[in-house]
Motif scaffolding. Structure first.
Motif, PDB file in Angstrom:
ATOM      1  N   GLN A 104      41.717 -23.911  15.779  1.00 36.25           N
ATOM      2  CA  GLN A 104      42.968 -23.458  16.391  1.00 36.25           C
ATOM      3  C   GLN A 104      43.930 -23.133  15.265  1.00 36.25           C
ATOM      4  N   ARG A 105      44.723 -22.078  15.473  1.00 38.84           N
ATOM      5  CA  ARG A 105      45.693 -21.647  14.476  1.00 38.84           C
ATOM      6  C   ARG A 105      47.108 -21.917  14.956  1.00 38.84           C
ATOM      7  N   PHE A 106      48.011 -22.073  13.985  1.00 39.68           N
ATOM      8  CA  PHE A 106      49.438 -22.135  14.275  1.00 39.68           C
ATOM      9  C   PHE A 106      50.181 -21.577  13.073  1.00 39.68           C
ATOM     10  N   PHE A 107      51.466 -21.340  13.236  1.00 35.88           N
ATOM     11  CA  PHE A 107      52.259 -20.869  12.107  1.00 35.88           C
ATOM     12  C   PHE A 107      53.564 -21.648  12.072  1.00 35.88           C
ATOM     13  N   PHE A 108      54.189 -21.625  10.915  1.00 36.36           N
ATOM     14  CA  PHE A 108      55.513 -22.213  10.782  1.00 36.36           C
ATOM     15  C   PHE A 108      56.268 -21.471   9.693  1.00 36.36           C
ATOM     16  N   ASP A 109      57.576 -21.459   9.841  1.00 37.87           N
ATOM     17  CA  ASP A 109      58.462 -20.870   8.847  1.00 37.87           C
ATOM     18  C   ASP A 109      59.162 -22.005   8.128  1.00 37.87           C
ATOM     19  N   ALA A 110      59.177 -21.951   6.806  1.00 36.23           N
ATOM     20  CA  ALA A 110      59.778 -23.032   6.045  1.00 36.23           C
ATOM     21  C   ALA A 110      60.230 -22.524   4.677  1.00 36.23           C
ATOM     22  N   ALA A 111      61.144 -23.280   4.093  1.00 37.05           N
ATOM     23  CA  ALA A 111      61.653 -22.962   2.760  1.00 37.05           C
ATOM     24  C   ALA A 111      61.195 -24.043   1.787  1.00 37.05           C
ATOM     25  N   HIS A 112      61.218 -23.698   0.510  1.00 38.59           N
ATOM     26  CA  HIS A 112      60.867 -24.671  -0.526  1.00 38.59           C
ATOM     27  C   HIS A 112      61.327 -24.160  -1.880  1.00 38.59           C
ATOM     28  N   THR A 113      61.205 -25.023  -2.854  1.00 39.81           N
ATOM     29  CA  THR A 113      61.367 -24.642  -4.257  1.00 39.81           C
ATOM     30  C   THR A 113      60.083 -25.064  -4.956  1.00 39.81           C
ATOM     31  N   ALA A 119      29.932 -34.825  29.458  1.00 42.55           N
ATOM     32  CA  ALA A 119      30.790 -34.851  30.641  1.00 42.55           C
ATOM     33  C   ALA A 119      31.741 -33.654  30.707  1.00 42.55           C
ATOM     34  N   THR A 120      32.203 -33.169  29.538  1.00 44.55           N
ATOM     35  CA  THR A 120      33.200 -32.094  29.529  1.00 44.55           C
ATOM     36  C   THR A 120      32.641 -30.745  29.104  1.00 44.55           C
ATOM     37  N   GLY A 121      31.518 -30.755  28.381  1.00 42.63           N
ATOM     38  CA  GLY A 121      30.972 -29.518  27.834  1.00 42.63           C
ATOM     39  C   GLY A 121      31.755 -29.003  26.646  1.00 42.63           C
ATOM     40  N   MET A 122      32.607 -29.862  26.057  1.00 45.85           N
ATOM     41  CA  MET A 122      33.464 -29.458  24.942  1.00 45.85           C
ATOM     42  C   MET A 122      33.280 -30.395  23.761  1.00 45.85           C
ATOM     43  N   VAL A 123      33.548 -29.869  22.583  1.00 42.03           N
ATOM     44  CA  VAL A 123      33.647 -30.698  21.380  1.00 42.03           C
ATOM     45  C   VAL A 123      34.985 -31.429  21.416  1.00 42.03           C
ATOM     46  N   ILE A 124      36.035 -30.687  21.738  1.00 42.94           N
ATOM     47  CA  ILE A 124      37.390 -31.209  21.898  1.00 42.94           C
ATOM     48  C   ILE A 124      38.099 -30.304  22.889  1.00 42.94           C
ATOM     49  N   ASP A 125      38.917 -30.872  23.716  1.00 43.42           N
ATOM     50  CA  ASP A 125      39.730 -30.082  24.631  1.00 43.42           C
ATOM     51  C   ASP A 125      40.748 -29.314  23.791  1.00 43.42           C
ATOM     52  N   LEU A 126      40.751 -27.990  23.885  1.00 38.63           N
ATOM     53  CA  LEU A 126      41.670 -27.184  23.070  1.00 38.63           C
ATOM     54  C   LEU A 126      43.123 -27.520  23.368  1.00 38.63           C
ATOM     55  N   GLY A 127      43.415 -27.942  24.594  1.00 42.61           N
ATOM     56  CA  GLY A 127      44.779 -28.365  24.921  1.00 42.61           C
ATOM     57  C   GLY A 127      45.185 -29.583  24.112  1.00 42.61           C
ATOM     58  N   LEU A 128      44.274 -30.517  23.938  1.00 42.72           N
ATOM     59  CA  LEU A 128      44.539 -31.708  23.125  1.00 42.72           C
ATOM     60  C   LEU A 128      44.714 -31.325  21.659  1.00 42.72           C
ATOM     61  N   LEU A 129      43.863 -30.437  21.165  1.00 44.03           N
ATOM     62  CA  LEU A 129      43.990 -29.970  19.781  1.00 44.03           C
ATOM     63  C   LEU A 129      45.348 -29.296  19.578  1.00 44.03           C
ATOM     64  N   ARG A 130      45.763 -28.458  20.534  1.00 42.49           N
ATOM     65  CA  ARG A 130      47.070 -27.787  20.434  1.00 42.49           C
ATOM     66  C   ARG A 130      48.213 -28.801  20.396  1.00 42.49           C
ATOM     67  N   GLU A 131      48.106 -29.874  21.185  1.00 40.60           N
ATOM     68  CA  GLU A 131      49.144 -30.914  21.177  1.00 40.60           C
ATOM     69  C   GLU A 131      49.256 -31.556  19.798  1.00 40.60           C
ATOM     70  N   ALA A 178      47.811 -35.928   8.576  1.00 43.37           N
ATOM     71  CA  ALA A 178      48.516 -36.070   9.852  1.00 43.37           C
ATOM     72  C   ALA A 178      47.552 -36.086  11.032  1.00 43.37           C
ATOM     73  N   LEU A 179      46.383 -35.467  10.865  1.00 42.91           N
ATOM     74  CA  LEU A 179      45.404 -35.362  11.959  1.00 42.91           C
ATOM     75  C   LEU A 179      44.201 -36.281  11.767  1.00 42.91           C
ATOM     76  N   ALA A 180      44.248 -37.163  10.789  1.00 45.85           N
ATOM     77  CA  ALA A 180      43.085 -37.984  10.437  1.00 45.85           C
ATOM     78  C   ALA A 180      42.598 -38.872  11.582  1.00 45.85           C
ATOM     79  N   ASP A 181      43.490 -39.282  12.483  1.00 49.81           N
ATOM     80  CA  ASP A 181      43.098 -40.152  13.595  1.00 49.81           C
ATOM     81  C   ASP A 181      42.562 -39.376  14.802  1.00 49.81           C
ATOM     82  N   MET A 182      42.631 -38.062  14.758  1.00 48.72           N
ATOM     83  CA  MET A 182      42.143 -37.238  15.861  1.00 48.72           C
ATOM     84  C   MET A 182      40.624 -37.351  15.935  1.00 48.72           C
ATOM     85  N   ARG A 183      40.071 -37.297  17.123  1.00 57.26           N
ATOM     86  CA  ARG A 183      38.620 -37.364  17.316  1.00 57.26           C
ATOM     87  C   ARG A 183      38.136 -36.147  18.073  1.00 57.26           C
ATOM     88  N   PRO A 184      37.211 -35.387  17.489  1.00 54.92           N
ATOM     89  CA  PRO A 184      36.703 -35.544  16.126  1.00 54.92           C
ATOM     90  C   PRO A 184      37.778 -35.172  15.104  1.00 54.92           C
TER      91      PRO A 184
END
Length: 125
Positions: A10-19, A50-62, A97-103
């Motif tokens: 899954q992809r996402f984007f963000f806008d941010a500043a830095h030095t 039971a689900t036919g999925m590796v991960i529910d994409l809705g959960l991944l998006r959350e 940040a995602l280390a506890d996510m399964r998988p």
């Protein structure tokens, strides 16, 4: 025969500043400036019978939305746990940040289309 393995991303984007302190383009990098960053997180696993999925994409998006909120429209220099705001550290930050996510994530990729820059972090197989 081993179970089939699928990679879901899954992809996402963000806008941010830095030095950034650099040897090349030093003056411009030291001033606060911003980018649109794109990120893609991949997970790998077998199908849940039971689900036919590796991960529910809705959960991944959350999960990704929670990470996005920590980065979007922020000064990356001030984001706790990020460190020096490089592409490499952004990959590590997202992975941690995602280390506890399964998988758990197997790959994190960050890129900036406008500059053609990208970084990919490969995580445990």
């Amino acid at each position: 025969m081993s179970a089939q393995q699928f990679t879901i991303s899954q992809r996402f984007f963000f806008d941010a500043a830095h030095t950034l302190r650099r040897e090349i383009d030093a003056e411009g990098s030291r001033r606060i400036h911003g980018h649109t960053y794109h990120a893609e997180v991949a997970v790998r696993g077998s199908l849940d019978a039971a689900t036919g999925m590796v991960i529910d994409l809705g959960l991944l998006r959350e999960h990704l939305q929670a990470v996005r909120e920590r980065l979007d429209h922020h000064l990356l220099d001030d984001v706790p746990g990020l460190g020096i705001p490089t592409l490499e550290n952004l990959c590590l930050f997202i992975a941690h940040a995602l280390a506890d996510m399964r998988p758990p994530p197997t790959q994190v990729r960050i890129w900036r289309d406008a500059l053609g820059d990208a970084c990919t972090l490969e995580l445990g197989a």
